[in-house]
Motif scaffolding. Structure first.
Motif, PDB file in Angstrom:
ATOM      1  N   MET A  81      59.327  30.745  33.922  1.00 29.36           N
ATOM      2  CA  MET A  81      60.003  31.354  32.776  1.00 29.36           C
ATOM      3  C   MET A  81      61.379  31.885  33.185  1.00 29.36           C
ATOM      4  O   MET A  81      62.341  31.789  32.425  1.00 29.36           O
ATOM      5  CB  MET A  81      59.132  32.468  32.190  1.00 29.36           C
ATOM      6  CG  MET A  81      57.795  31.967  31.669  1.00 29.36           C
ATOM      7  SD  MET A  81      56.734  33.271  31.017  1.00 29.36           S
ATOM      8  CE  MET A  81      57.327  33.364  29.337  1.00 29.36           C
ATOM      9  N   ILE A 101      63.760  29.091  33.206  1.00 26.62           N
ATOM     10  CA  ILE A 101      64.175  28.735  31.841  1.00 26.62           C
ATOM     11  C   ILE A 101      65.294  29.666  31.369  1.00 26.62           C
ATOM     12  O   ILE A 101      66.303  29.228  30.803  1.00 26.62           O
ATOM     13  CB  ILE A 101      62.970  28.812  30.883  1.00 26.62           C
ATOM     14  CG1 ILE A 101      61.963  27.703  31.209  1.00 26.62           C
ATOM     15  CG2 ILE A 101      63.434  28.672  29.425  1.00 26.62           C
ATOM     16  CD1 ILE A 101      60.683  27.794  30.420  1.00 26.62           C
ATOM     17  N   ILE A 102      65.098  30.968  31.609  1.00 30.48           N
ATOM     18  CA  ILE A 102      66.118  31.952  31.210  1.00 30.48           C
ATOM     19  C   ILE A 102      67.442  31.668  31.917  1.00 30.48           C
ATOM     20  O   ILE A 102      68.506  31.605  31.299  1.00 30.48           O
ATOM     21  CB  ILE A 102      65.631  33.374  31.544  1.00 30.48           C
ATOM     22  CG1 ILE A 102      64.355  33.707  30.762  1.00 30.48           C
ATOM     23  CG2 ILE A 102      66.710  34.406  31.239  1.00 30.48           C
ATOM     24  CD1 ILE A 102      63.644  34.943  31.265  1.00 30.48           C
ATOM     25  N   THR A 118      61.792  33.768  25.951  1.00 33.12           N
ATOM     26  CA  THR A 118      61.131  33.644  27.248  1.00 33.12           C
ATOM     27  C   THR A 118      61.187  34.957  28.017  1.00 33.12           C
ATOM     28  O   THR A 118      60.203  35.377  28.627  1.00 33.12           O
ATOM     29  CB  THR A 118      61.808  32.532  28.074  1.00 33.12           C
ATOM     30  OG1 THR A 118      61.840  31.325  27.303  1.00 33.12           O
ATOM     31  CG2 THR A 118      61.050  32.273  29.356  1.00 33.12           C
ATOM     32  N   ALA A 168      57.851  37.100  29.233  1.00 34.99           N
ATOM     33  CA  ALA A 168      57.632  37.344  30.653  1.00 34.99           C
ATOM     34  C   ALA A 168      57.651  38.837  30.978  1.00 34.99           C
ATOM     35  O   ALA A 168      56.745  39.359  31.638  1.00 34.99           O
ATOM     36  CB  ALA A 168      58.696  36.613  31.474  1.00 34.99           C
TER      37      ALA A 168
END
Length: 320
Positions: A69, A72-73, A206, A210
């Motif tokens: 995650m 992704i960020i 995301t 998280a």
């Protein structure tokens, strides 16, 4: 009494994180799918509980999911930074500078959101060793140091790319009125196109999922460590829903709530670091792993600077 004080402030910090990330996730769902904020909070909470089912028995699975995650960020913000084609002047904004109380509030929020004091307790629990073998403990310390450097480097890089992209896009485009997440989303869409706006919203969602999972997990660790007690995960999750939903129902602007909650995290940093430095500076307790003098000096300096920012925020309304 001291234990109860430290437990109480640590719980407030963990709840503040949950509040911010639940609201952030709800805003992202609203931007992406038009989901109203209150249902968005409930959806974010439910998904974060599913993530928590991977821990603590599946600690490594949990860590891998969070690492994915984070990528992704970071990928989302790097895309925006590259797409924005920032000039060297935009990067100059990374140098610290203050222009009144509002900028200090933002600075403390960035510090709190990056360091996250409740994660100090959580990471200590995850890396706890049951052996007293100095060789094994030394290896564990070096491994932990590498993990922390990598994690904070990624977090810092994500913050920097986000700031540089925002400065490049909105300054070059002459775009004003970006005080809220909704305005930033629409501004990115109008200046860079829909892909950049969607990337921003996905990164926000995301991050909310998280960090909300980490905050709840940290709350469990904090209660176990200070009080030797546990409460069901669902009960803790429900308890953190109440402040988030209450703030939204009261009509507070979500972005402002996010900033204030991150500033609360900054106030929790000294409470986590001062006992840590006291304990790790005692040779009788730490043995060969006792802090070096320069480590202690650096830590005390950092604590002093963060505390000065916090004191300024508390005193400024009175002095102004």
């Amino acid at each position: 009494p001291l234990t109860l004080l430290l437990w109480g402030q640590a719980e407030i910090v963990a709840i503040a994180t949950d509040l911010a990330e639940l609201i952030g996730g709800a805003v992202a769902l609203n931007l992406l799918f038009g989901v109203p904020l209150i249902p968005g909070v409930l959806i974010t909470a439910a998904v974060s509980v599913l993530l928590l089912l991977l821990a603590p028995q599946g600690r490594h699975r949990f860590e891998m999911v969070l690492a994915g995650m984070l990528l992704i960020i970071l990928g989302g913000f790097l895309y925006q930074a590259v797409d924005a084609r920032p000039s060297p002047e935009a990067a100059a904004g990374l140098l610290p500078g203050f222009a009144g109380a509002e900028s200090v509030l933002l600075a403390t929020g960035i510090v709190g959101a990056t360091v996250m004091p409740h994660v100090i307790y959580l990471h200590s629990a995850l890396t706890r060793s049951t052996t007293r073998d100095p060789t094994h403990q030394g290896k564990a310390l070096r491994r932990t140091r590498r993990e922390i450097v990598v994690a904070l480097s990624f977090a810092g890089l994500a913050n920097m790319t986000m700031l540089v992209a925002a400065a490049a896009v909105f300054h070059r485009g002459g775009h004003t009125g970006t005080d809220t997440l909704h305005e930033a989303y629409s501004g990115l869409g109008s200046l860079l196109g829909p892909t950049a706006a969607i990337t921003f919203a996905v990164a926000l969602l995301t991050a909310g999922l998280a960090s909300s999972s980490v905050g709840t997990y940290a709350g469990q660790i904090i209660m176990e460590g200070f009080l030797r007690r546990r409460i069901p995960l669902i009960v803790r999750r429900a308890a953190t829903l109440v402040p988030a939903a209450g703030i939204l129902l009261a009509g507070m602007e979500p972005t402002r709530a996010l900033i204030l909650s991150q500033a609360v995290l900054s106030f929790g940093i000294p409470f986590a670091l001062v006992p840590l430095i006291i304990f790790t500076s005692r040779r009788k307790l730490m043995g060969s792993l006792v802090n070096r003098r320069h480590t202690t000096i650096a830590a005390v300096t950092a604590i002093a600077l963060i505390s000065a920012l916090n004191v300024f925020l508390l005193a400024e309304p009175l002095l102004g």
